[in-house]
Design a protein around this motif. Structure first.
Motif, short mmCIF file in Angstrom:
data_model
loop_
_atom_site.label_atom_id
_atom_site.label_comp_id
_atom_site.label_asym_id
_atom_site.label_seq_id
_atom_site.Cartn_x
_atom_site.Cartn_y
_atom_site.Cartn_z
N SER A 79 -1.55 -8.69 -15.07
CA SER A 79 -1.01 -8.87 -13.73
C SER A 79 -0.33 -10.23 -13.62
O SER A 79 -0.67 -11.17 -14.33
CB SER A 79 -2.14 -8.78 -12.69
N LYS A 80 0.65 -10.31 -12.72
CA LYS A 80 1.36 -11.57 -12.49
C LYS A 80 0.82 -12.30 -11.27
O LYS A 80 1.23 -13.40 -10.96
CB LYS A 80 2.86 -11.30 -12.32
N GLY A 81 -0.09 -11.65 -10.56
CA GLY A 81 -0.65 -12.26 -9.36
C GLY A 81 0.05 -11.76 -8.12
O GLY A 81 1.24 -12.00 -7.93
N PHE A 82 -0.66 -11.06 -7.26
CA PHE A 82 -0.05 -10.45 -6.08
C PHE A 82 0.27 -11.49 -5.02
O PHE A 82 -0.50 -12.40 -4.76
CB PHE A 82 -1.02 -9.41 -5.50
N THR A 83 1.46 -11.36 -4.44
CA THR A 83 1.84 -12.15 -3.26
C THR A 83 2.18 -11.19 -2.14
O THR A 83 2.90 -10.21 -2.34
CB THR A 83 3.06 -13.04 -3.56
N LEU A 84 1.64 -11.45 -0.96
CA LEU A 84 1.80 -10.55 0.17
C LEU A 84 3.17 -10.72 0.80
O LEU A 84 3.35 -11.43 1.79
CB LEU A 84 0.70 -10.79 1.21
N LYS A 85 4.17 -10.07 0.20
CA LYS A 85 5.53 -10.10 0.70
C LYS A 85 6.01 -8.67 0.90
O LYS A 85 5.61 -7.75 0.17
CB LYS A 85 6.46 -10.81 -0.28
N TRP A 86 6.90 -8.49 1.89
CA TRP A 86 7.41 -7.16 2.15
C TRP A 86 8.17 -6.60 0.96
O TRP A 86 8.11 -5.40 0.66
CB TRP A 86 8.30 -7.16 3.39
N SER A 87 8.86 -7.46 0.22
CA SER A 87 9.61 -7.00 -0.95
C SER A 87 8.68 -6.41 -2.00
O SER A 87 9.02 -5.42 -2.67
CB SER A 87 10.42 -8.15 -1.55
N VAL A 88 7.48 -7.00 -2.14
CA VAL A 88 6.50 -6.49 -3.11
C VAL A 88 5.93 -5.16 -2.63
O VAL A 88 5.84 -4.18 -3.40
CB VAL A 88 5.37 -7.50 -3.32
N ILE A 89 5.56 -5.09 -1.35
CA ILE A 89 5.04 -3.84 -0.78
C ILE A 89 6.09 -2.74 -0.89
O ILE A 89 5.78 -1.59 -1.22
CB ILE A 89 4.62 -4.04 0.69
N ARG A 90 7.34 -3.09 -0.60
CA ARG A 90 8.42 -2.10 -0.66
C ARG A 90 8.58 -1.56 -2.08
O ARG A 90 8.84 -0.37 -2.27
CB ARG A 90 9.73 -2.74 -0.19
N LYS A 91 8.37 -2.41 -3.08
CA LYS A 91 8.43 -1.96 -4.47
C LYS A 91 7.33 -0.95 -4.75
O LYS A 91 7.56 0.07 -5.40
CB LYS A 91 8.30 -3.15 -5.41
N PHE A 92 6.14 -1.22 -4.23
CA PHE A 92 5.03 -0.29 -4.43
C PHE A 92 5.31 1.06 -3.76
O PHE A 92 4.85 2.10 -4.25
CB PHE A 92 3.73 -0.86 -3.83
N LEU A 93 6.02 1.02 -2.64
CA LEU A 93 6.28 2.26 -1.89
C LEU A 93 7.54 2.99 -2.35
O LEU A 93 7.84 4.07 -1.84
CB LEU A 93 6.41 1.92 -0.39
N SER A 94 8.26 2.42 -3.29
CA SER A 94 9.54 3.01 -3.70
C SER A 94 9.38 4.12 -4.74
O SER A 94 10.29 4.94 -4.91
CB SER A 94 10.47 1.93 -4.27
N GLY A 95 8.26 4.17 -5.44
CA GLY A 95 8.06 5.18 -6.47
C GLY A 95 7.21 6.33 -5.96
O GLY A 95 6.84 6.40 -4.78
N TRP A 96 6.85 7.22 -6.87
CA TRP A 96 6.09 8.42 -6.49
C TRP A 96 4.59 8.16 -6.41
O TRP A 96 3.87 8.93 -5.76
CB TRP A 96 6.37 9.55 -7.46
N HIS A 97 4.10 7.12 -7.06
CA HIS A 97 2.66 6.93 -7.18
C HIS A 97 1.96 6.92 -5.82
O HIS A 97 0.98 7.63 -5.61
CB HIS A 97 2.36 5.62 -7.92
N PHE A 98 2.44 6.10 -4.90
CA PHE A 98 1.80 5.99 -3.59
C PHE A 98 1.91 7.30 -2.82
O PHE A 98 0.91 7.80 -2.27
CB PHE A 98 2.44 4.85 -2.80
N TRP A 99 3.10 7.88 -2.77
CA TRP A 99 3.36 9.02 -1.91
C TRP A 99 2.76 10.33 -2.42
O TRP A 99 2.58 11.28 -1.65
CB TRP A 99 4.87 9.19 -1.70
N ILE A 100 2.44 10.39 -3.69
CA ILE A 100 1.82 11.59 -4.24
C ILE A 100 0.31 11.42 -4.40
O ILE A 100 -0.47 12.32 -4.04
CB ILE A 100 2.45 11.94 -5.62
N LEU A 101 -0.14 10.27 -4.89
CA LEU A 101 -1.56 10.08 -5.17
C LEU A 101 -2.39 9.87 -3.91
O LEU A 101 -3.52 10.36 -3.81
CB LEU A 101 -1.74 8.88 -6.12
N VAL A 102 -1.85 9.16 -2.93
CA VAL A 102 -2.63 8.90 -1.70
C VAL A 102 -2.88 10.18 -0.91
O VAL A 102 -4.03 10.46 -0.55
CB VAL A 102 -1.94 7.81 -0.84
N PRO A 103 -1.85 11.02 -0.62
CA PRO A 103 -2.14 12.29 0.07
C PRO A 103 -3.08 13.19 -0.72
O PRO A 103 -3.91 13.91 -0.14
CB PRO A 103 -0.75 12.92 0.24
#
Length: 482
Positions: free
Chosen positions: A257-281
């Motif tokens: 890991s590079k170390g998480f920083t709470l920025k919208w750009s980082v969150i947006r990157k997490f939400l841009s792929g399929w992992h969140f939208w398929i695995l969470v539901p």
């Protein structure tokens, strides 16, 4: 090209270590057997050094994770026994940010510290004198318990290969069944032995004893829990073993890991792929599929049977988690030994058994007493898939440690949020113990869960094929060596 890429990945962490660090004498096993002996603990090609490393990790990670989760269930169960308002679930509002902390700071500080603090608030609960006092400290206990489950899964995914991970997740999750079985027995024993001692009611002693059990486990975590390979060497690992561990993960495509920083750009990157939208539901559907067990519907049915005494009812509630322990180990072992091809058939089989069992309560007036008992005894079967679900997410997000922490914690946190309101609609107390709407919903969710699993595995395989193609064409080299 493949060998060149793998070498570049494998040396990424080695390049970042000190120049005078010892050379690894034994390389990580890069030739995993396609066919594995079903009861073998190691891959046949694992060398002596790698086997020693795995055994150390098994002892220090799994012993702390197991006992810690057992203590968590006892603390939670003790609180539930004493909590007269009927509140049964923790809010876990800290789950996502607290789990992401372990990508930036050593997990062997974050997780035991959270446990130590929830022990303090558990102890303070013995002084409860009002509902607001109780609710306030109950919130902080839930707040601090939240990161434990997801952080342990993150740490497991930081040390174990894909052919090792699910079994370890299964051993970790067995503690939930053990905790469920022992909490009621412990609470009863505390009440029987300590009620009135030193002028304190039995329920106050429940808080005191639970906290006393928590503190030594938390302290143990500071010494035994290894965090991740990025966090550096712990006392029980040699430098050679740490380098070997890093190499093992590099060959699995799991980079530091590079170390998480709470920025919208980082969150947006997490939400841009399929992992969140398929695995969470997918996880939400799974969690809601066994709400009847979480709402105590089977316990209410047992209590409604006049031939059973209160003591018998309490004892019989241990049957389901006891059988569940067998389910957990069996399911985890099967997936580890047979690979991805086993996941859809396994989940489909579990869903069918669970749906058939739920029909006993849908057809409440027509189903036999024995049929209902079958539903009660097997009610832990879907819960037992937890190690499979979270390990799939761990492996799917292997290439990005921060995303892995975010997705795993989101799966549980958002699922828990749904658990706070769906049962109010589907499992209304006035319908106990039949819960016709609730059991119909769960049957529908069983088939939804299977269909969504097919979708999850399709995405997993598609991503795997895409990465293989990138390796063959050489387009991954730049990414792997950044």
């Amino acid at each position: 090209m493949v060998e060149k890429l793998q070498l570049q990945i494998a040396t990424q962490d080695a390049d970042s270590t000190e120049p005078n660090s010892p050379t690894v004498r034994e390389s990580a096993n890069r030739n995993l057997r396609a066919k594995r002996a079903f009861f073998a603990w190691f891959d046949p090609n694992d060398g002596p050094a790698e086997r020693r490393l795995i055994m150390k990790l098994d002892f220090f990670i799994l012993s702390y994770a197991f006992v810690g989760f057992w203590i968590l269930y006892i603390d939670r169960g003790i609180l539930a026994n004493a909590y007269v308002s009927g509140m049964k679930e923790d809010l876990k509002l800290a789950m996502i940010p607290a789990t992401l902390l372990v990508t930036k700071y050593p997990a062997h500080y974050i997780v035991p510290s959270a446990m130590l603090l929830w022990g303090v608030f558990t102890l303070l609960l013995y002084r409860t004198s009002s509902f607001s006092y109780l609710a306030g400290f109950r919130f902080f206990v839930g707040f601090l318990e939240g990161p434990f489950f997801c952080s342990v899964h993150y740490v497991l995914g930081s040390w174990y290969r894909s052919d090792e991970l699910v079994r370890r997740a299964g051993i970790f999750y067995v503690s939930s069944g053990v905790g469920t079985m022992t909490t009621g027995l412990l609470a009863a024993r505390i009440y029987q032995s300590l009620d009135g001692v030193m002028g304190l009611a039995g329920w106050r002693w429940m808080y005191i004893v639970a906290s006393i059990m928590t503190f030594p486990v938390a302290i143990w975590g500071y010494f035994s829990f290894p965090g991740s390979p990025k966090d550096g060497k712990r006392w029980f690992l040699t430098e050679e073993e740490l380098d070997l561990a890093r190499e093992r993960m590099a060959w699995q495509g799991r980079l530091n890991s590079k170390g998480f920083t709470l920025k919208w750009s980082v969150i947006r990157k997490f939400l841009s792929g399929w992992h969140f939208w398929i695995l969470v539901p997918w996880n939400i559907v799974w969690l809601l599929g066994y709400q009847s067990m979480m709402q105590g519907s089977y316990t209410l049915w047992l209590r409604a049977q006049k031939q059973y005494s209160v003591v018998q009812v309490n004892n019989y509630t241990a049957i389901s988690p006891s059988i569940g322990i067998v389910f957990i180990i069996s399911f985890a072992w099967i997936v580890d030994k047979t690979g991805q091809k086993a996941i859809v058939p396994l989940i489909a089989s579990v869903a069918i058994v669970h749906a058939v069992a739920k029909l006993a309560f849908v057809l409440y007036d027509k189903s036999t007493f024995g049929y209902k008992w079958f539903a009660v005894a097997t009610s832990y079967i879907e819960v037992s898939l937890s190690p499979v679900n979270y390990s799939i997410a761990n492996l799917a997000c292997a290439g990005d440690a921060e995303e892995r922490a975010f997705v795993i914690s989101s799966m549980l946190a958002i699922g828990t949020a749904f658990n706070s309101w769906v049962p109010l609609l589907a499992f209304s107390t006035v319908e106990a113990p039949r819960y016709f709407r609730g059991f119909i919903l769960e049957i529908v969710l069983q088939f939804t869960y299977v269909a969504w699993t097919v979708l999850v595995m399709w995405f997993v395989r598609r991503e795997h094929r895409a990465k293989e193609k990138e390796i063959e064409t050489g387009t991954e080299v730049k990414i792997a060596t950044e």
